[in-house]
Design an enzyme around this catalytic site. Structure first.
Site, PDB file in Angstrom:
ATOM      1  CG  HIS A   1      38.809  34.792  45.571  1.00 28.06           C
ATOM      2  ND1 HIS A   1      38.569  34.452  44.260  1.00 28.06           N
ATOM      3  CD2 HIS A   1      39.216  36.084  45.553  1.00 28.06           C
ATOM      4  CE1 HIS A   1      38.821  35.514  43.484  1.00 28.06           C
ATOM      5  NE2 HIS A   1      39.214  36.504  44.240  1.00 28.06           N
TER       6      HIS A   1
ATOM      7  CG  HIS B   1      40.275  44.995  44.428  1.00 24.58           C
ATOM      8  ND1 HIS B   1      41.116  44.600  43.428  1.00 24.58           N
ATOM      9  CD2 HIS B   1      39.702  43.850  44.894  1.00 24.58           C
ATOM     10  CE1 HIS B   1      41.044  43.282  43.271  1.00 24.58           C
ATOM     11  NE2 HIS B   1      40.196  42.796  44.158  1.00 24.58           N
TER      12      HIS B   1
HETATM   13  C1  DHB Z   1      35.743  42.178  45.716  1.00 27.17           C
HETATM   14  C2  DHB Z   1      36.702  42.046  44.715  1.00 27.17           C
HETATM   15  C3  DHB Z   1      37.394  40.849  44.572  1.00 27.17           C
HETATM   16  O1  DHB Z   1      38.368  40.675  43.629  1.00 27.17           O
HETATM   17  C4  DHB Z   1      37.104  39.775  45.388  1.00 27.17           C
HETATM   18  O2  DHB Z   1      37.746  38.615  45.151  1.00 27.17           O
HETATM   19  C5  DHB Z   1      36.168  39.894  46.403  1.00 27.17           C
HETATM   20  C6  DHB Z   1      35.473  41.106  46.565  1.00 27.17           C
HETATM   21  C7  DHB Z   1      34.989  43.465  45.884  1.00 27.17           C
HETATM   22  O3  DHB Z   1      35.243  44.432  45.172  1.00 27.17           O
HETATM   23  O4  DHB Z   1      34.091  43.508  46.740  1.00 27.17           O
HETATM   24 FE    FE Z   2      39.414  38.669  43.777  1.00 29.03          FE
END
Ligand code: DHB
Ligand code: FE
Length: 284
Positions: free
Chosen positions: A59, A193
């Site tokens: 990330h 998400h």
């Molecule tokens: C969240 C989910 C993720 O996959 C990520 O990389 C960062 C944050 C979350 O749900 O807050």
């Molecule tokens: Fe993620």
């Protein structure tokens, strides 16, 4: 020879790592989530692999916008947990398997997939949270890990079909390694998400569960899911699910229908931070 005997699929939400590290797993909010991994932790103890091939996404921790490899294989002897802004997670150093990783790189590149070879990198929650969920809080991780980072952060990202085909190539690569090794392959990230924009907070239970059904019983159809469907139905970060197709493509039933898979565990839970958590364990 080495063999892939099982695949594990799990979300990697960073807040799950924080809940573990800060001793909050028994709080009302988190307890139902961690209950879904009790079976998995026992399964890991009973089925300890020699090596985990762990597909995840970085990330913007090890790789920034300066350098964006589509597929990157870790060939180092060890990987430090990354500092993601709150300091590195208090988890063990990740030991690699340079020999097997180099062999897989050689074989997969010769099968026409262009991998970036990484001899030094830090690993973020994309890799360490799945390890924590499956292994708990040990002094050392139970076996070496080969990190395999996929770009699902900056467009253009690889298609699900390409990831699935890459999984098939990884299976061949592992099976052409001389030493008897029991290898597990993990696909991480997802499920639905979206962390930013007008649709932040989007969750789609129905779509997630239909996609899980396909992943298990009709993976060719799951692999054919176009990008835009992930983004529209599972949110901008739902695209992380293409990584699960690398693990699925590496299972024995894909290469030969005579080797059916068995579903050892399936779990789905909302909420966990901003993400719908999905988790599956398949054995060959
Ligand atoms: C969240 C989910 C993720 O996959 C990520 O990389 C960062 C944050 C979350 O749900 O807050
Ligand atoms: Fe993620």
């Amino acid at each position: 020879m080495a063999r892939i005997t099982a695949s594990v699929y799990t979300s990697h939400v960073p807040a799950i790592g924080a809940a573990i590290d800060l001793g909050k797993t028994q709080e009302d909010y988190w307890q139902p989530l961690f209950k879904g991994y009790e079976y998995s932790k026992q399964w890991m103890k009973d089925n300890k692999p020699d090596v985990i091939f762990l597909v995840y996404n970085d990330h913007a921790t090890a790789f920034s916008l300066d350098l964006i490899p589509t597929f990157a294989i870790g060939t180092a002897a060890e990987y430090q947990p990354a500092d993601e802004g709150w300091g590195p997670r208090p988890v063990p150093v990740v030991k690699g398997h340079p020999q097997l990783a180099s062999h897989i790189a050689q074989s997969v590149i010769q099968q026409d997939f262009d991998l970036t070879i990484v001899n030094k990198m830090a690993v973020d929650h994309g890799l360490t949270v799945p390890l924590s969920l499956m292994c708990g809080q040990p002094e050392a991780w139970p076996c070496p890990v080969i990190p395999f980072a996929v770009n699902v952060v900056q467009y253009p990202v690889p298609s699900g079909q390409r990831c699935y085909n890459l999984g098939k190539a990884i299976r061949k690569a592992v099976e052409s390694y001389d030493e008897d090794l029991n290898v597990h392959i993990w696909g991480t990230g997802g499920m639905s998400h979206q962390l930013q924009g007008a649709r932040a907070g989007l969750i789609n239970r129905e779509w997630d569960n239909a996609w899980l059904d396909k992943l298990i019983t009709d993976p060719d159809a799951a692999a054919a899911t176009p990008h835009i469907d992930y983004v529209r139905e599972a949110g901008s970060e739902g695209i992380e699910l293409v990584m699960w197709l690398i693990a699925r493509g590496a299972m024995a039933d894909i290469a030969d229908k005579q080797h059916p898979i068995s579903v050892k565990h399936r779990f789905y839970h909302v909420p966990a931070s901003n993400t719908a958590v999905g988790h599956v364990i398949l054995e060959n």
